[in-house]
Scaffold this active site. Structure first.
Site, PDB file in Angstrom:
ATOM      1  N   ALA A  15       0.977  -1.697   0.279  1.00 29.31           N
ATOM      2  CA  ALA A  15      -0.063  -0.590   0.060  1.00 29.31           C
ATOM      3  C   ALA A  15       1.076   1.610  -0.165  1.00 29.31           C
ATOM      4  O   ALA A  15       1.474   1.356   1.092  1.00 29.31           O
ATOM      5  CB  ALA A  15      -1.069   0.397   1.414  1.00 29.31           C
TER       6      ALA A  15
ATOM      7  N   LEU B 145      -0.760   4.221  -4.897  1.00 29.90           N
ATOM      8  CA  LEU B 145      -1.273   3.081  -5.318  1.00 29.90           C
ATOM      9  C   LEU B 145      -1.332   2.095  -4.606  1.00 29.90           C
ATOM     10  O   LEU B 145       0.103   2.099  -3.966  1.00 29.90           O
ATOM     11  CB  LEU B 145      -0.434   2.962  -6.841  1.00 29.90           C
ATOM     12  CG  LEU B 145      -1.640   3.578  -8.023  1.00 29.90           C
ATOM     13  CD1 LEU B 145      -0.535   3.570  -9.133  1.00 29.90           C
ATOM     14  CD2 LEU B 145      -2.744   3.949  -8.261  1.00 29.90           C
TER      15      LEU B 145
ATOM     16  N   GLU C 195       9.215  -2.135   3.691  1.00 30.04           N
ATOM     17  CA  GLU C 195       8.959  -2.016   1.997  1.00 30.04           C
ATOM     18  C   GLU C 195      10.097  -2.247   1.625  1.00 30.04           C
ATOM     19  O   GLU C 195      10.413  -2.259   0.817  1.00 30.04           O
ATOM     20  CB  GLU C 195       7.913  -1.268   2.418  1.00 30.04           C
ATOM     21  CG  GLU C 195       8.619   0.180   2.329  1.00 30.04           C
ATOM     22  CD  GLU C 195       8.372   1.605   1.854  1.00 30.04           C
ATOM     23  OE1 GLU C 195       7.676   2.400   1.809  1.00 30.04           O
ATOM     24  OE2 GLU C 195       7.840   1.858  -0.016  1.00 30.04           O
TER      25      GLU C 195
ATOM     26  N   TYR D 153      -4.546  11.065 -14.004  1.00 22.89           N
ATOM     27  CA  TYR D 153      -3.333  10.262 -14.567  1.00 22.89           C
ATOM     28  C   TYR D 153      -3.569  10.118 -15.972  1.00 22.89           C
ATOM     29  O   TYR D 153      -1.851  10.847 -16.481  1.00 22.89           O
ATOM     30  CB  TYR D 153      -2.968   9.254 -13.518  1.00 22.89           C
ATOM     31  CG  TYR D 153      -1.889   8.577 -14.523  1.00 22.89           C
ATOM     32  CD1 TYR D 153       0.064   9.339 -13.768  1.00 22.89           C
ATOM     33  CD2 TYR D 153      -1.097   7.648 -15.343  1.00 22.89           C
ATOM     34  CE1 TYR D 153       1.006   8.824 -13.964  1.00 22.89           C
ATOM     35  CE2 TYR D 153      -0.239   7.129 -15.591  1.00 22.89           C
ATOM     36  CZ  TYR D 153       1.014   7.502 -15.526  1.00 22.89           C
ATOM     37  OH  TYR D 153       1.920   7.202 -15.876  1.00 22.89           O
TER      38      TYR D 153
HETATM   39  P1  ADP Z   1       3.590   4.335  -4.932  1.00 28.05           P
HETATM   40  O1  ADP Z   1       3.859   2.622  -4.238  1.00 28.05           O
HETATM   41  O2  ADP Z   1       4.359   5.626  -3.943  1.00 28.05           O
HETATM   42  O3  ADP Z   1       1.794   4.407  -4.315  1.00 28.05           O
HETATM   43  P2  ADP Z   1       3.983   3.322  -7.809  1.00 28.05           P
HETATM   44  O4  ADP Z   1       5.207   2.860  -7.587  1.00 28.05           O
HETATM   45  O5  ADP Z   1       2.258   3.416  -7.605  1.00 28.05           O
HETATM   46  O6  ADP Z   1       4.022   4.536  -5.842  1.00 28.05           O
HETATM   47  O7  ADP Z   1       4.094   4.978  -8.724  1.00 28.05           O
HETATM   48  C1  ADP Z   1       2.999   5.864  -8.201  1.00 28.05           C
HETATM   49  C2  ADP Z   1       2.747   6.735  -9.167  1.00 28.05           C
HETATM   50  O8  ADP Z   1       2.130   6.300 -10.697  1.00 28.05           O
HETATM   51  C3  ADP Z   1       1.473   8.319  -9.602  1.00 28.05           C
HETATM   52  O9  ADP Z   1       2.198   9.158  -8.505  1.00 28.05           O
HETATM   53  C4  ADP Z   1       1.717   7.967 -11.019  1.00 28.05           C
HETATM   54  O10 ADP Z   1       2.652   9.287 -11.088  1.00 28.05           O
HETATM   55  C5  ADP Z   1       1.466   7.438 -10.918  1.00 28.05           C
HETATM   56  N1  ADP Z   1       0.679   6.447 -11.566  1.00 28.05           N
HETATM   57  C6  ADP Z   1       0.455   5.490 -12.368  1.00 28.05           C
HETATM   58  N2  ADP Z   1      -0.399   4.800 -12.465  1.00 28.05           N
HETATM   59  C7  ADP Z   1      -1.918   5.721 -11.717  1.00 28.05           C
HETATM   60  C8  ADP Z   1      -3.438   5.924 -11.869  1.00 28.05           C
HETATM   61  N3  ADP Z   1      -3.885   4.579 -11.899  1.00 28.05           N
HETATM   62  N4  ADP Z   1      -3.413   6.734 -10.945  1.00 28.05           N
HETATM   63  C9  ADP Z   1      -2.815   7.705 -10.459  1.00 28.05           C
HETATM   64  N5  ADP Z   1      -1.298   7.010 -10.775  1.00 28.05           N
HETATM   65  C10 ADP Z   1      -0.482   6.513 -11.279  1.00 28.05           C
END
Ligand code: ADP
Length: 272
Positions: A7, A11, A71, A137
């Site tokens: 988490a 995302l 993590e 996004y």
């Molecule tokens: P975290 O573990 O910090 O949530 P992620 O590896 O999942 O990180 O990456 C988050 C980033 O991915 C967001 O800041 C955005 O740039 C991008 N991203 C890709 N798909 C989406 C989506 N469906 N909604 C929002 N951001 C997204």
């Protein structure tokens, strides 16, 4: 059945096994209850291992006994499942470009977090919202892909105008350094900058900063291979391109791993 759940800031990534089949899925971190409801319905009795900054909060919403794991440990364990075997044989740099960016050196079983930067996917989304009003996004990356960095970014050759520059004239001298007084976004008037061009430059800036950090870190640790993961690369060709070309230019060997953003979730699943 079992599930590993990462988490993150933006995302929630879930890697789960149900009926002997392994699957991956994602939810939004600003709607943790949707992820919790889904887990309770789809995997009512399965053991769960959570990781990531919002892991404890999600565990509370799920409301049953779950495992937790740090993590960075999860990410570095999970990445092994996704890499081509030859790649994992020698030491490499792992750059996780999520909401922010975290950089690790992985050498066999050992992994060391060596740094990071607040510049990441969250920076792209945040600046895009402020500059253009685009919130989603998908809309942001679609618009950026149509843009041209040449409008806002100052290259070395612009400064050296006609003279022979001491370094590659095509390098960025200053991100957004060509924005002139009075410039506004999207007015269509002389000197204005289109939304698309502004977004292309935002992504270029984040990509170059991340790649710069990584090539320096790689050099300091005597490794060449840089493995880039994180949802920030999803559907974002301009980011991939900026990171790839700058990493190569500086002598690094960039690799982009399909489903790499699920490394943490897979590492957590492995724990069960
Ligand atoms: P975290 O573990 O910090 O949530 P992620 O590896 O999942 O990180 O990456 C988050 C980033 O991915 C967001 O800041 C955005 O740039 C991008 N991203 C890709 N798909 C989406 C989506 N469906 N909604 C929002 N951001 C997204």
């Amino acid at each position: 059945d079992a599930a590993g759940i990462d988490a993150g800031g933006t995302l929630v990534k879930i890697a789960y096994v149900k009926g002997g089949v392994r699957r991956l899925c994602k939810f939004r971190s600003d709607r943790l209850t949707e992820a919790a409801d889904w887990l309770r319905k789809e995997l009512p009795a399965a053991p769960l291992c959570l990781t990531g900054g919002k892991g404890a909060k999600l565990a509370a919403l799920i409301g049953r006994d779950t495992e937790m794991m740090p993590e960075f440990e999860a990410t570095c364990a999970g990445i092994r499942l996704l890499l081509p075997p030859a790649l994992g044989e020698s030491a490499f740099l792992l750059a996780n470009v999520g909401t922010g960016t975290s950089v690790h050196v992985i050498d066999g079983e050992r992994n060391l977090r060596i740094g990071g930067t607040g510049l990441g996917g969250g920076t792209i989304v945040g600046l895009a919202r402020l500059l253009t009003g685009l919130d989603e996004y998908e809309a942001i990356v679609t618009a950026a892909a149509k843009g041209d960095r040449g409008t806002a970014d100052l290259k070395v050759r612009h400064i050296y105008e006609g003279m022979e520059p001491p370094i590659d004239g095509d390098l960025t001298a200053s991100n957004f350094g060509r924005v002139f007084p009075g410039a506004v976004i999207g007015s269509g008037e002389e000197g204005s900058i289109s939304r698309e061009d502004a977004l292309a430059s935002v992504i270029g800036m984040v990509g170059e900063a991340v790649a710069t950090l990584c090539v320096h870190a790689a050099a300091a640790h005597g490794v060449k291979t840089i493995v880039y993961i994180g949802s920030s690369f999803n559907g974002n060709a301009p980011l991939r391109q900026a990171v790839e070309s700058y990493t190569r230019f500086r002598g690094g060997e960039p690799h982009f791993v399909e489903n790499g953003e699920f490394s943490g979730a897979l590492g957590a699943l492995l724990r069960l």
